[in-house]
Design an enzyme around this catalytic site. Structure first.
Site, PDB file in Angstrom:
ATOM      1  CB  CYS A 356       2.750 -28.168  33.556  1.00 31.39           C
ATOM      2  SG  CYS A 356       2.688 -29.390  32.435  1.00 31.39           S
TER       3      CYS A 356
HETATM    4  O1  KQY Z   1       5.430 -31.173  33.508  1.00 30.57           O
HETATM    5  C1  KQY Z   1       5.600 -30.263  34.423  1.00 30.57           C
HETATM    6  N1  KQY Z   1       4.158 -29.935  35.039  1.00 30.57           N
HETATM    7  C2  KQY Z   1       6.590 -30.077  34.968  1.00 30.57           C
HETATM    8  C3  KQY Z   1       7.923 -29.736  34.513  1.00 30.57           C
HETATM    9  C4  KQY Z   1       8.709 -29.418  34.867  1.00 30.57           C
HETATM   10  C5  KQY Z   1       9.846 -29.461  33.996  1.00 30.57           C
HETATM   11  C6  KQY Z   1      11.482 -28.124  34.653  1.00 30.57           C
HETATM   12  N2  KQY Z   1      12.404 -28.369  33.902  1.00 30.57           N
END
Ligand code: KQY
Length: 373
Positions: A356
């Site tokens: 992420c």
């Molecule tokens: O897992 C993701 N792709 C992003 C998570 C974002 C979390 C923001 N608090």
């Protein structure tokens, strides 16, 4: 000057390559917001720096940081890493960054999706998100890449492609009323085909239990080779994840990819549930409009949230008895790459993990200079 294009990648012969295809480098954003990251984001900054250093063993890394954090980031990041100034709301470039595309001649372009912080005013994770929404455009401008900018909300973590015409995603996210409520399932499929250059959309129902992204597929089920996916799994039938993963396994068993191949599914057992401790929760600032963190909250811990770099796989570890088996599975699935495990808990506390916080840029016909990037 890079152009804003009004055609579609599909019409122009562009496609999103698989993550295992060659990269010119990897992009990251620097964490600093104290309402998502504990202790003013200092532990997260060390965790991001460890991820960046691990990826830099396999390909050039660029980390984008706000003006006020430049000196701090430059000090904490490996000297081999390029640091550039960029404003953002948080640090999830998989989701707010561009999706890079290539064509058969190796020309690179990008899709600059719309971003609404995982749901906007209907369950989004923070407000505002205006600076995140500019990250895709800014990165593509730095790279002088022509840009498609569809009126379509999409996070990069909600899709995964095999580079051969297939994308996999979840209904929980892409059909959620907080993303593109005016579009039907068929229209959303058409957008994916038009802007990722794919011919087939594979739908899973949900993602990892309690994933605050509304079930991003990159934390749950991803391609590891054409015709092969890796799926978060648990043998514990009392765990809510069991039903979700078992249902996905059933669906995957009946699917064919764009080339007509059945899918081989590799199960990857999840770590034991990871819960926020009272100490961790106490060190996160409470700000209205940002998802609060409570002691005991279960986080969406998954070994599937790894990054595929040119020469290495950078994978989260959780100080869990299953860490070694997860790393062994990845080593078998990616025999040409060295597995580097990096502690994932600090990143997980912010709501995601290694995949992420990264965004690969394909090599295309560009060459890496002796100095790297
Ligand atoms: O897992 C993701 N792709 C992003 C998570 C974002 C979390 C923001 N608090």
């Amino acid at each position: 000057m890079p152009k804003l294009l009004s055609t579609t990648p599909r019409a122009d012969g562009f496609r999103m390559p698989a993550e295992w295809e060659p990269h010119i480098g990897c992009w990251m954003l620097w964490p600093e917001r104290s309402d998502n990251w504990r202790r003013g984001a200092k532990p997260a900054q060390h965790a991001f720096a460890a991820v960046a250093a691990a990826i830099a063993q396999g390909e050039p890394v660029t980390v984008c940081v706000s003006p006020g954090q430049y000196i701090i980031a430059r000090e904490l990041l490996d000297p081999a890493i390029r640091v550039v100034e960029m404003t953002s709301n948080d640090s999830w470039i998989r989701d707010c960054g561009p999706t890079f595309l290539v064509n058969d001649e190796g020309v690179v372009r990008g899709v600059d999706w719309k971003f609404n912080a995982w749901g906007g005013l209907l369950g989004g994770l923070y407000f505002p998100w205006d600076q995140d929404d500019l990250v895709g455009e800014k990165v593509l401008e730095l790279e002088r890449d022509d840009r498609y900018a569809p009126d379509f909300i999409l996070e990069g973590g909600s899709i995964d492609v095999d580079g051969e015409g297939t994308v996999i995603t979840t209904e929980e996210c892409l059909l959620n009323e907080n993303r593109n409520p005016e579009l039907s399932r068929e229209q959303i499929e058409q957008m994916l085909c038009d802007y990722l250059g794919v011919q087939k959309v594979l739908w899973l129902a949900k993602g990892v239990y309690l994933d605050e992204t509304d079930g991003h597929v990159d934390n749950f089920c991803r391609f590891v080779a054409p015709g092969e996916v890796i799926l978060t799994w648990t043998e514990d039938k009392s765990d809510p994840q069991y039903e979700i993963s078992a249902e996905a396994l059933d669906r995957l068993a009946t699917m064919r990819d764009a080339k007509g191949r059945p899918l081989k599914v590799h199960k990857l057992h999840q770590p034991d549930p990871v819960l926020i401790t009272a100490e961790e929760a106490a060190d996160i600032d409470h700000v209205p409009g940002t998802l609060p963190r409570q002691p005991g909250d279960r986080l969406a811990a998954s070994y599937v949230n790894f990054y595929i770099a040119n020469d290495v796989i950078v994978a989260p570890s959780f100080d869990d008895p299953r860490d070694a088996a997860a790393q062994q599975s990845l080593a078998e699935l990616f025999p040409g790459r060295r597995i580097i495990a990096v502690p994932g808990r600090e990143i997980l506390l912010g709501g995601g993990n290694i995949h992420c916080i990264t965004q690969q840029e394909p090599l295309g016909r560009r060459v890496i200079s002796a100095k790297g990037r």
